[in-house]
Motif scaffolding. Structure first.
Motif, short mmCIF file in Angstrom:
data_model
loop_
_atom_site.label_atom_id
_atom_site.label_comp_id
_atom_site.label_asym_id
_atom_site.label_seq_id
_atom_site.Cartn_x
_atom_site.Cartn_y
_atom_site.Cartn_z
N ASP A 8 50.10 35.78 24.23
CA ASP A 8 50.56 36.06 25.60
C ASP A 8 50.92 37.52 25.80
N ASP A 9 51.23 38.22 24.71
CA ASP A 9 51.60 39.64 24.81
C ASP A 9 50.42 40.54 25.14
N ALA A 10 49.22 40.14 24.76
CA ALA A 10 48.03 40.93 25.05
C ALA A 10 47.53 40.55 26.44
N GLN A 11 47.85 41.37 27.42
CA GLN A 11 47.50 41.09 28.81
C GLN A 11 46.79 42.29 29.43
N SER A 12 45.89 42.00 30.35
CA SER A 12 45.27 43.02 31.18
C SER A 12 45.43 42.60 32.63
N TRP A 13 45.75 43.56 33.47
CA TRP A 13 45.95 43.31 34.89
C TRP A 13 44.94 44.13 35.68
N LEU A 14 44.24 43.47 36.59
CA LEU A 14 43.27 44.14 37.45
C LEU A 14 43.53 43.74 38.90
N GLN A 15 43.18 44.63 39.80
CA GLN A 15 43.36 44.33 41.22
C GLN A 15 42.13 44.76 42.01
N MET A 16 41.95 44.07 43.14
CA MET A 16 40.92 44.47 44.08
C MET A 16 41.50 44.35 45.48
N GLN A 17 41.32 45.41 46.23
CA GLN A 17 41.69 45.38 47.64
C GLN A 17 40.43 45.03 48.41
N LEU A 18 40.49 43.95 49.15
CA LEU A 18 39.36 43.52 49.98
C LEU A 18 39.72 43.73 51.44
N VAL A 19 38.88 44.43 52.15
CA VAL A 19 39.08 44.65 53.58
C VAL A 19 37.85 44.09 54.28
N VAL A 20 38.07 43.05 55.10
CA VAL A 20 36.99 42.39 55.82
C VAL A 20 37.10 42.81 57.28
N ASP A 21 36.09 43.56 57.73
CA ASP A 21 36.07 44.06 59.10
C ASP A 21 34.76 43.61 59.73
N GLY A 22 34.81 42.45 60.39
CA GLY A 22 33.60 41.86 60.95
C GLY A 22 32.69 41.39 59.82
N MET A 23 31.50 41.96 59.75
CA MET A 23 30.55 41.61 58.69
C MET A 23 30.61 42.60 57.52
N HIS A 24 31.41 43.62 57.65
CA HIS A 24 31.51 44.66 56.62
C HIS A 24 32.68 44.34 55.67
N ILE A 25 32.41 44.37 54.38
CA ILE A 25 33.45 44.09 53.38
C ILE A 25 33.59 45.32 52.49
N LEU A 66 37.23 34.09 47.92
CA LEU A 66 37.93 34.53 49.13
C LEU A 66 36.93 34.99 50.20
N VAL A 67 35.93 35.76 49.79
CA VAL A 67 34.92 36.25 50.73
C VAL A 67 34.07 35.10 51.27
N ASP A 68 33.76 34.14 50.40
CA ASP A 68 32.95 32.99 50.81
C ASP A 68 33.72 32.00 51.66
N GLY A 69 35.02 32.16 51.76
CA GLY A 69 35.84 31.27 52.58
C GLY A 69 36.34 30.04 51.85
N ALA A 70 36.14 29.98 50.56
CA ALA A 70 36.64 28.85 49.78
C ALA A 70 38.16 28.95 49.69
N THR A 71 38.79 27.82 49.62
CA THR A 71 40.25 27.82 49.52
C THR A 71 40.64 27.87 48.06
N ILE A 72 41.11 29.01 47.62
CA ILE A 72 41.60 29.12 46.24
C ILE A 72 43.11 28.93 46.23
N ALA A 73 43.77 29.60 47.10
CA ALA A 73 45.21 29.45 47.29
C ALA A 73 45.53 30.15 48.60
N PRO A 74 46.36 29.56 49.41
CA PRO A 74 46.68 30.23 50.68
C PRO A 74 47.36 31.56 50.41
N PRO A 75 46.84 32.64 51.00
CA PRO A 75 47.42 33.95 50.72
C PRO A 75 48.79 34.17 51.34
N GLY A 76 49.23 33.30 52.20
CA GLY A 76 50.55 33.49 52.83
C GLY A 76 50.43 34.41 54.03
N PRO A 77 51.53 34.61 54.70
CA PRO A 77 51.49 35.45 55.91
C PRO A 77 51.20 36.90 55.55
#
Length: 174
Positions: free
Chosen positions: A145-162, A72-83
């Motif tokens: 399938d019952d053994a799952q782990s969920w992780l999240q990252m909030q990315l904020v891109v403000d100009g050149m600062h991430i 996402l940071v590199d600008g590669a298309t992984i999946a459109p994030p939607g509006p």
């Protein structure tokens, strides 16, 4: 002397009758102790297996989160994030939405039932209108399938600062 020999033989007869219950008591105590040790070892093995499975799912989710965030940071298309939504996105909490939008950054993960997945959602931060913000949610699997782990990252891109804010989702959302 004959009398003494007869007397010691009679005492010997009485002692022979008490040996069997004592031996049976000792054997039953050893059997109970062995059974308790076996149950303890079985419990420890199951617990160890569950911990290994949880670590496997955590590492798979962590790898997916890192790959999706980097793409996402590199600008590669992984999946459109939607509006972009105002407020933190909640689509990752809905099973149908998550399954429909999930991508698999890795083909497989060793010992996992399924490859890890991630979903990217865009959102607006009202206090920072010039910044682009994304919520990246990753799900990793263990041996089932019952053994799952969920992780999240909030990315904020403000100009050149991430900015990156990592968090673990404690309970499965669906």
């Amino acid at each position: 002397m004959i009398c003494v020999a007869w007397r010691s033989q009679g005492m010997h007869q009485r002692q022979r009758g008490t040996a069997l219950p004592v031996v049976l008591l000792i054997v039953s105590m050893m059997l109970a102790t062995t059974a308790a040790w076996f149950e303890g070892a079985l419990f420890a093995a199951r617990n160890t297996s569950a911990v290994v499975d949880q670590m496997r799912s955590f590492r798979a989710a962590d790898a997916a989160l890192a790959l999706c965030s980097r793409a996402l940071v590199d600008g590669a298309t992984i999946a459109p994030p939607g509006p972009a939504q105002s407020g933190e996105p909640q689509d990752w909490r809905r099973q149908q939405t998550f399954e429909a939008r999930a991508t698999t950054p890795l083909r497989s993960w060793p010992g996992s039932a399924r490859p890890p997945q991630c979903v990217v959602e865009a959102w607006r931060i009202e206090a920072r209108p010039a910044a682009r913000a994304f919520l990246v949610t990753a799900r990793g699997f263990g041996a089932t399938d019952d053994a799952q782990s969920w992780l999240q990252m909030q990315l904020v891109v403000d100009g050149m600062h991430i900015e990156r804010h990592w968090r673990r989702v404690v309970a499965q959302p669906f």
